[in-house]
Scaffold this motif. Structure first.
Motif, PDB file in Angstrom:
ATOM      1  N   GLY A  94     -25.739 -20.281 -28.711  1.00 40.60           N
ATOM      2  CA  GLY A  94     -25.877 -18.832 -28.706  1.00 40.60           C
ATOM      3  C   GLY A  94     -27.256 -18.341 -29.078  1.00 40.60           C
ATOM      4  N   LEU A  95     -28.141 -19.232 -29.517  1.00 40.50           N
ATOM      5  CA  LEU A  95     -29.478 -18.804 -29.937  1.00 40.50           C
ATOM      6  C   LEU A  95     -30.266 -18.239 -28.758  1.00 40.50           C
ATOM      7  CD1 LEU A  95     -31.319 -18.755 -32.470  1.00 40.50           C
ATOM      8  CD2 LEU A  95     -32.250 -20.952 -31.732  1.00 40.50           C
ATOM      9  N   GLU A  96     -29.948 -18.699 -27.550  1.00 40.31           N
ATOM     10  CA  GLU A  96     -30.686 -18.251 -26.368  1.00 40.31           C
ATOM     11  C   GLU A  96     -30.478 -16.768 -26.063  1.00 40.31           C
ATOM     12  OE1 GLU A  96     -26.659 -19.675 -25.001  1.00 40.31           O
ATOM     13  OE2 GLU A  96     -28.197 -20.340 -26.413  1.00 40.31           O
ATOM     14  N   THR A  97     -29.465 -16.162 -26.645  1.00 44.19           N
ATOM     15  CA  THR A  97     -29.199 -14.740 -26.387  1.00 44.19           C
ATOM     16  C   THR A  97     -29.752 -13.840 -27.485  1.00 44.19           C
ATOM     17  OG1 THR A  97     -27.046 -14.799 -27.515  1.00 44.19           O
ATOM     18  CG2 THR A  97     -27.084 -15.366 -25.168  1.00 44.19           C
ATOM     19  N   THR A  98     -30.506 -14.410 -28.435  1.00 47.02           N
ATOM     20  CA  THR A  98     -31.023 -13.641 -29.568  1.00 47.02           C
ATOM     21  C   THR A  98     -32.538 -13.518 -29.490  1.00 47.02           C
ATOM     22  OG1 THR A  98     -31.438 -15.507 -31.060  1.00 47.02           O
ATOM     23  CG2 THR A  98     -29.180 -14.679 -30.946  1.00 47.02           C
ATOM     24  N   ARG A  99     -33.090 -12.783 -30.456  1.00 46.56           N
ATOM     25  CA  ARG A  99     -34.543 -12.672 -30.589  1.00 46.56           C
ATOM     26  C   ARG A  99     -35.009 -13.309 -31.898  1.00 46.56           C
ATOM     27  NH1 ARG A  99     -36.216  -6.698 -30.264  1.00 46.56           N
ATOM     28  NH2 ARG A  99     -34.246  -6.405 -31.386  1.00 46.56           N
ATOM     29  N   THR A 100     -34.186 -14.157 -32.460  1.00 47.97           N
ATOM     30  CA  THR A 100     -34.529 -14.794 -33.727  1.00 47.97           C
ATOM     31  C   THR A 100     -34.756 -16.283 -33.496  1.00 47.97           C
ATOM     32  OG1 THR A 100     -33.849 -15.013 -36.050  1.00 47.97           O
ATOM     33  CG2 THR A 100     -32.142 -15.326 -34.397  1.00 47.97           C
ATOM     34  N   ASP A 101     -35.041 -17.017 -34.568  1.00 47.56           N
ATOM     35  CA  ASP A 101     -35.181 -18.459 -34.479  1.00 47.56           C
ATOM     36  C   ASP A 101     -34.407 -19.099 -35.620  1.00 47.56           C
ATOM     37  OD1 ASP A 101     -36.753 -17.961 -36.694  1.00 47.56           O
ATOM     38  OD2 ASP A 101     -38.634 -18.215 -35.642  1.00 47.56           O
ATOM     39  N   THR A 102     -34.358 -20.409 -35.631  1.00 48.60           N
ATOM     40  CA  THR A 102     -33.612 -21.138 -36.662  1.00 48.60           C
ATOM     41  C   THR A 102     -34.445 -22.317 -37.144  1.00 48.60           C
ATOM     42  OG1 THR A 102     -31.438 -20.537 -35.787  1.00 48.60           O
ATOM     43  CG2 THR A 102     -31.550 -22.510 -37.151  1.00 48.60           C
ATOM     44  N   LEU A 103     -34.567 -22.437 -38.452  1.00 46.98           N
ATOM     45  CA  LEU A 103     -35.259 -23.566 -39.059  1.00 46.98           C
ATOM     46  C   LEU A 103     -34.224 -24.637 -39.380  1.00 46.98           C
ATOM     47  CD1 LEU A 103     -37.998 -24.590 -40.246  1.00 46.98           C
ATOM     48  CD2 LEU A 103     -37.176 -23.759 -42.447  1.00 46.98           C
ATOM     49  N   PRO A 125     -21.529 -11.985 -39.243  1.00 45.06           N
ATOM     50  CA  PRO A 125     -22.491 -13.064 -38.974  1.00 45.06           C
ATOM     51  C   PRO A 125     -22.982 -13.004 -37.530  1.00 45.06           C
ATOM     52  CG  PRO A 125     -20.481 -13.910 -40.010  1.00 45.06           C
ATOM     53  CD  PRO A 125     -20.197 -12.501 -39.603  1.00 45.06           C
ATOM     54  N   MET A 126     -24.258 -13.264 -37.330  1.00 45.80           N
ATOM     55  CA  MET A 126     -24.779 -13.368 -35.966  1.00 45.80           C
ATOM     56  C   MET A 126     -23.986 -14.442 -35.218  1.00 45.80           C
ATOM     57  SD  MET A 126     -28.636 -14.358 -34.694  1.00 45.80           S
ATOM     58  CE  MET A 126     -29.315 -12.728 -34.950  1.00 45.80           C
ATOM     59  N   PRO A 127     -23.578 -14.185 -33.979  1.00 43.31           N
ATOM     60  CA  PRO A 127     -22.749 -15.148 -33.241  1.00 43.31           C
ATOM     61  C   PRO A 127     -23.526 -16.351 -32.722  1.00 43.31           C
ATOM     62  CG  PRO A 127     -23.195 -13.238 -31.855  1.00 43.31           C
ATOM     63  CD  PRO A 127     -23.769 -12.927 -33.217  1.00 43.31           C
ATOM     64  N   ILE A 128     -24.030 -17.162 -33.636  1.00 39.75           N
ATOM     65  CA  ILE A 128     -24.677 -18.419 -33.272  1.00 39.75           C
ATOM     66  C   ILE A 128     -23.958 -19.537 -34.016  1.00 39.75           C
ATOM     67  CG2 ILE A 128     -26.922 -17.439 -32.713  1.00 39.75           C
ATOM     68  CD1 ILE A 128     -27.911 -18.145 -35.481  1.00 39.75           C
ATOM     69  N   GLU A 129     -23.991 -20.734 -33.463  1.00 42.93           N
ATOM     70  CA  GLU A 129     -23.199 -21.842 -33.994  1.00 42.93           C
ATOM     71  C   GLU A 129     -24.053 -23.095 -34.131  1.00 42.93           C
ATOM     72  OE1 GLU A 129     -19.113 -24.325 -32.826  1.00 42.93           O
ATOM     73  OE2 GLU A 129     -20.020 -22.892 -31.420  1.00 42.93           O
ATOM     74  N   GLN A 143     -38.868  -0.957 -41.356  1.00 41.05           N
ATOM     75  CA  GLN A 143     -37.887  -0.085 -40.737  1.00 41.05           C
ATOM     76  C   GLN A 143     -36.646  -0.054 -41.610  1.00 41.05           C
ATOM     77  OE1 GLN A 143     -38.687   1.492 -37.791  1.00 41.05           O
ATOM     78  NE2 GLN A 143     -40.680   0.568 -38.074  1.00 41.05           N
ATOM     79  N   THR A 144     -36.219   1.107 -41.983  1.00 40.00           N
ATOM     80  CA  THR A 144     -35.050   1.238 -42.824  1.00 40.00           C
ATOM     81  C   THR A 144     -33.826   1.484 -41.972  1.00 40.00           C
ATOM     82  OG1 THR A 144     -35.448   3.597 -43.052  1.00 40.00           O
ATOM     83  CG2 THR A 144     -36.388   2.153 -44.729  1.00 40.00           C
ATOM     84  N   GLY A 145     -32.662   1.094 -42.511  1.00 40.55           N
ATOM     85  CA  GLY A 145     -31.415   1.384 -41.858  1.00 40.55           C
ATOM     86  C   GLY A 145     -31.121   0.523 -40.643  1.00 40.55           C
ATOM     87  N   VAL A 146     -31.786  -0.632 -40.498  1.00 38.81           N
ATOM     88  CA  VAL A 146     -31.498  -1.507 -39.374  1.00 38.81           C
ATOM     89  C   VAL A 146     -30.896  -2.788 -39.900  1.00 38.81           C
ATOM     90  CG1 VAL A 146     -33.347  -0.546 -37.996  1.00 38.81           C
ATOM     91  CG2 VAL A 146     -33.825  -2.530 -39.419  1.00 38.81           C
ATOM     92  N   SER A 147     -30.266  -3.549 -38.991  1.00 40.97           N
ATOM     93  CA  SER A 147     -29.668  -4.810 -39.389  1.00 40.97           C
ATOM     94  C   SER A 147     -30.751  -5.847 -39.596  1.00 40.97           C
ATOM     95  CB  SER A 147     -28.702  -5.281 -38.295  1.00 40.97           C
ATOM     96  OG  SER A 147     -29.430  -5.666 -37.150  1.00 40.97           O
ATOM     97  N   HIS A 148     -30.309  -7.052 -40.017  1.00 45.55           N
ATOM     98  CA  HIS A 148     -31.250  -8.130 -40.261  1.00 45.55           C
ATOM     99  C   HIS A 148     -31.237  -9.123 -39.097  1.00 45.55           C
ATOM    100  CE1 HIS A 148     -31.495  -6.466 -44.229  1.00 45.55           C
ATOM    101  NE2 HIS A 148     -30.239  -6.728 -44.476  1.00 45.55           N
ATOM    102  N   ALA A 149     -31.012  -8.631 -37.882  1.00 48.98           N
ATOM    103  CA  ALA A 149     -30.831  -9.516 -36.734  1.00 48.98           C
ATOM    104  C   ALA A 149     -32.054 -10.348 -36.425  1.00 48.98           C
ATOM    105  CB  ALA A 149     -30.434  -8.701 -35.510  1.00 48.98           C
TER     106      ALA A 149
END
Length: 323
Positions: free
Chosen positions: A91-100, A45-49, A10-16
């Motif tokens: 804040g990760l609970e409000t996203t659709r991403t994960d963190t390593l 920056p994505m609002p995660i801490e 998908q072009t033109g979208v963020s990297h969320a």
């Protein structure tokens, strides 16, 4: 075809949906070098801490942007060490991403955890045992293959191309053996190739399969038809280098490298088998719901070949431009 539409870039979208990455490298008994990398969302920056154990004192500096994500680096002082403390991604609970999360209790002893919106934190164990390493790296292997769209499309093309489940089983087994060899060699440093050419050749391998799919069965390469396992083994060697690139980023525990390699590769295979099972199940359901599809099998396969080839050709060009 619907699957390819979902997987298409998908072009033109963020990297969320890109993952976050937290690394804590041990400097001495009480200090850790911290790297905190978060995805870009509409230029910010994505609002995660990253929340470290309460006994740690640290002052994260402002983020810097590298064109893809936002990164901050600093030194955290943890007088009581990391063991027994909690690491949480706020804040990760409000996203659709994960963190390593990649961390060291002591220099060289790497441990890895994957956090998601459902599990935003964990308690650091005193020391990872064999079962912890096995569980962690199997999970990482499954995640990597299921998020590796190019690898999945290669397997999908094999499923469409190879006729007969026994022949497909041999082809997939050859692919597995081949990428296990190069994964181990590259992860151990025996084989070292730059990632951009490897990624381009992986995309080119998909173009080859797509070309065969687009041809009528009687015009396909007779060697590939008779010995599909040779083709899948050859391309599996290249795909293994791609898997190794991801594993190098994660890191290997120095005291249990063979176990971690085995577990990661087992995770890749489990994810691959799950994907094939889903493809078969979806295909069987579609043929049962729409019996007329059986009359247009050749046309559907040829259409899939053109769609896969177009997507893979785009990847080849895009990756060659990175050289």
């Amino acid at each position: 075809m619907a699957l390819l539409g979902i997987l298409a870039p998908q072009t033109g979208v963020s990297h969320a949906l890109d993952p976050g990455y937290l690394e804590l490298v041990s400097v001495d008994e009480s200090r850790w070098r911290v790297t905190w990398r978060v995805p870009d969302v509409n230029g910010r920056p994505m609002p995660i801490e990253a929340l470290l154990p309460e006994t740690c004192t640290h002052e994260p500096p402002p983020f810097t942007f590298d064109g893809r994500a936002w990164t901050a680096r600093w030194i955290a002082v943890c007088p009581d060490g990391l063991a027994g403390g909690d690491i949480v991604i706020g804040g990760l609970e409000t996203t659709r991403t994960d963190t390593l999360v990649r961390y060291e209790l002591t220099p060289g002893k790497v441990q890895v955890e994957r956090l998601t919106a459902a599990t935003i934190g964990f308690t650091i164990p005193p020391e990872a045992g064999p079962l912890d390493i096995l569980q962690s790296y199997v999970g990482l292997g499954i995640t990597h293959i299921l998020e590796g769209i190019d690898h999945l499309i290669f397997v999908f093309a094999l499923v469409l191309l190879v006729r007969g489940r026994a022949r497909l089983l041999w082809a997939i087994t050859a692919f597995t053996v081949a990428h296990s060899i190069t994964l181990a060699a590259a992860a151990l440093g025996t084989l070292n190739l730059p990632p951009p050419p490897v990624e381009a050749v992986i995309a080119l391998s998909i173009v080859f399969l797509a070309y065969e799919l687009a041809l009528p069965p009687e015009r396909r390469d007779p060697f590939a038809e008779r010995f599909p396992w040779v083709v899948s083994f050859s391309f599996g060697l290249i795909h293994g280098l791609g898997f190794a690139g991801a594993l190098r980023e994660i890191g290997l525990p120095q005291d249990d490298i063979p176990l971690a390699l085995f577990a990661f590769n087992a995770g890749v295979e489990i994810g691959q088998i799950l994907f094939i099972a889903v493809v078969w199940a979806v295909g069987a359901a579609l043929y049962r719901l729409y019996p007329m599809l059986a009359q247009h099998g050749r046309a559907l396969t040829r259409g899939a070949g053109y769609a896969i080839g177009s997507l893979a050709a785009f990847w080849v060009i895009d990756r060659v431009l990175v050289f």
